[in-house]
Design a protein around this motif. Sequence first.
Motif, short mmCIF file in Angstrom:
data_model
loop_
_atom_site.label_atom_id
_atom_site.label_comp_id
_atom_site.label_asym_id
_atom_site.label_seq_id
_atom_site.Cartn_x
_atom_site.Cartn_y
_atom_site.Cartn_z
N GLY A 15 78.61 -95.56 4.68
CA GLY A 15 78.70 -95.54 6.13
C GLY A 15 80.08 -96.03 6.55
N PRO A 16 80.14 -97.01 7.47
CA PRO A 16 81.44 -97.49 7.92
C PRO A 16 82.09 -98.51 6.99
N VAL A 17 81.39 -98.89 5.92
CA VAL A 17 81.88 -99.96 5.03
C VAL A 17 82.61 -99.34 3.84
N ALA A 18 83.87 -99.72 3.67
CA ALA A 18 84.66 -99.26 2.52
C ALA A 18 84.48 -100.25 1.38
N ALA A 19 83.63 -99.90 0.41
CA ALA A 19 83.40 -100.79 -0.73
C ALA A 19 84.58 -100.79 -1.68
N GLY A 30 89.80 -102.89 -27.12
CA GLY A 30 89.60 -104.00 -28.05
C GLY A 30 89.89 -105.36 -27.48
N ARG A 31 89.84 -105.49 -26.16
CA ARG A 31 90.10 -106.76 -25.49
C ARG A 31 88.98 -107.06 -24.51
N ILE A 32 88.92 -108.32 -24.06
CA ILE A 32 87.97 -108.71 -23.02
C ILE A 32 88.70 -108.74 -21.69
N THR A 33 88.21 -107.94 -20.75
CA THR A 33 88.74 -107.94 -19.39
C THR A 33 87.73 -108.64 -18.49
N ALA A 34 88.15 -109.67 -17.80
CA ALA A 34 87.30 -110.38 -16.84
C ALA A 34 87.67 -109.93 -15.43
N VAL A 35 86.65 -109.50 -14.68
CA VAL A 35 86.85 -109.03 -13.31
C VAL A 35 86.24 -110.05 -12.37
N LEU A 36 87.07 -110.64 -11.52
CA LEU A 36 86.63 -111.66 -10.57
C LEU A 36 86.84 -111.15 -9.15
N GLY A 37 86.09 -111.72 -8.23
CA GLY A 37 86.28 -111.40 -6.82
C GLY A 37 85.13 -111.97 -6.01
N PRO A 38 85.34 -112.17 -4.71
CA PRO A 38 84.28 -112.70 -3.85
C PRO A 38 83.13 -111.71 -3.76
N ASN A 39 81.98 -112.20 -3.29
CA ASN A 39 80.90 -111.29 -2.96
C ASN A 39 81.40 -110.25 -1.96
N GLY A 40 81.08 -109.00 -2.20
CA GLY A 40 81.54 -107.94 -1.32
C GLY A 40 82.91 -107.39 -1.67
N ALA A 41 83.49 -107.86 -2.78
CA ALA A 41 84.82 -107.38 -3.16
C ALA A 41 84.79 -105.96 -3.72
N GLY A 42 83.61 -105.50 -4.13
CA GLY A 42 83.50 -104.16 -4.70
C GLY A 42 83.32 -104.13 -6.20
N GLY A 54 77.21 -94.33 -10.17
CA GLY A 54 77.70 -93.94 -8.85
C GLY A 54 78.95 -93.11 -9.02
N ARG A 55 79.30 -92.39 -7.99
CA ARG A 55 80.49 -91.54 -8.05
C ARG A 55 81.40 -91.87 -6.87
N PRO A 56 82.68 -92.10 -7.11
CA PRO A 56 83.58 -92.42 -6.00
C PRO A 56 83.77 -91.23 -5.06
N ASP A 57 84.13 -91.51 -3.82
CA ASP A 57 84.45 -90.43 -2.89
C ASP A 57 85.75 -89.73 -3.30
N SER A 58 86.65 -90.50 -3.90
CA SER A 58 87.89 -89.93 -4.42
C SER A 58 88.45 -90.88 -5.47
N ILE A 202 91.61 -109.44 -10.55
CA ILE A 202 91.06 -110.11 -9.37
C ILE A 202 90.99 -109.08 -8.25
N MET A 203 89.78 -108.92 -7.69
CA MET A 203 89.55 -107.95 -6.62
C MET A 203 89.26 -108.67 -5.31
N ASP A 204 89.60 -107.98 -4.23
CA ASP A 204 89.24 -108.46 -2.90
C ASP A 204 89.24 -107.28 -1.95
N ALA A 205 88.19 -107.15 -1.15
CA ALA A 205 88.09 -106.09 -0.14
C ALA A 205 88.31 -104.70 -0.72
N GLY A 206 87.76 -104.47 -1.91
CA GLY A 206 87.83 -103.15 -2.51
C GLY A 206 89.14 -102.78 -3.15
#
Length: 236
Positions: A15-19, A30-42, A54-58, A202-206
């Motif tokens: 809808g209007p929310v850009a995840a 062969g490595r460990i990637t840690a993905v961090l971010g606030p709730n709602g970061a995507g 899921g499939r991205p819009d683009s 580190i992610m934030d706001a998608g």
Amino acid sequence: MTAAVTLSDLRRSFGPVAALDGLTWSAPSGRITAVLGPNGAGKTTAIECAVGLGRPDSGTVRVLGSEPWQAGADHRARVGVMLQAGGLPNGTKPLRLLHHLARLYAEPVEVDAVARRLGVTDFASTTVRRLSGGQKQRLALAAALLGRPEVLFLDEPAAGLDPHGRLDVWDLVAEQRDAGTTVIVTTHSFEEAERLADHLVIMDAGRTVAEGTPGSVTGGRSLEDVYFSLTRRGAA
């Protein structure tokens, strides 16, 4: 270094929310990637795109060189997935479930050995619906390991575990990396990321707001300080 997983300019809206809003990051092989971010970061939306749920819009996603939502059974057998909402069938018992899932793979790991390692045998006679959150985490992780995956996606793998359980899981995750598996861990735990990560996102706001080795991301500061300087303070 070759990337086993690459997300490039991903956009996904509900809808209007850009995840996801132009999200780009990669996970070195062969490595460990840690993905961090606030709730709602995507983070969850990104992982769902990476595993074909899921499939991205683009934008583009490549896992072991393939688009996950178009890949066949051979590709899926090379990828292990542990989601927090794991969809475990409530009416079955843990070992019965693991043995059933193992039969779906050509060369599965030895089920009883994995179950013992993760303590699943301690609650083998309990139905899934009666398991604690931590027990369900252990079972979901065991299920993700059954096919000897080349890429392993783990969503908060130590959530709900006691301190000994967390250490057991972290040791097992590190062993997967040492055996050549690419591991992607989403986490809210700075301790978990600092202990495990060879590569940080580190992610934030998608979007990706920082990516690289732990040293390059933190620059000698604590990960917690860097995280809160880059994201919405207090949202995690």
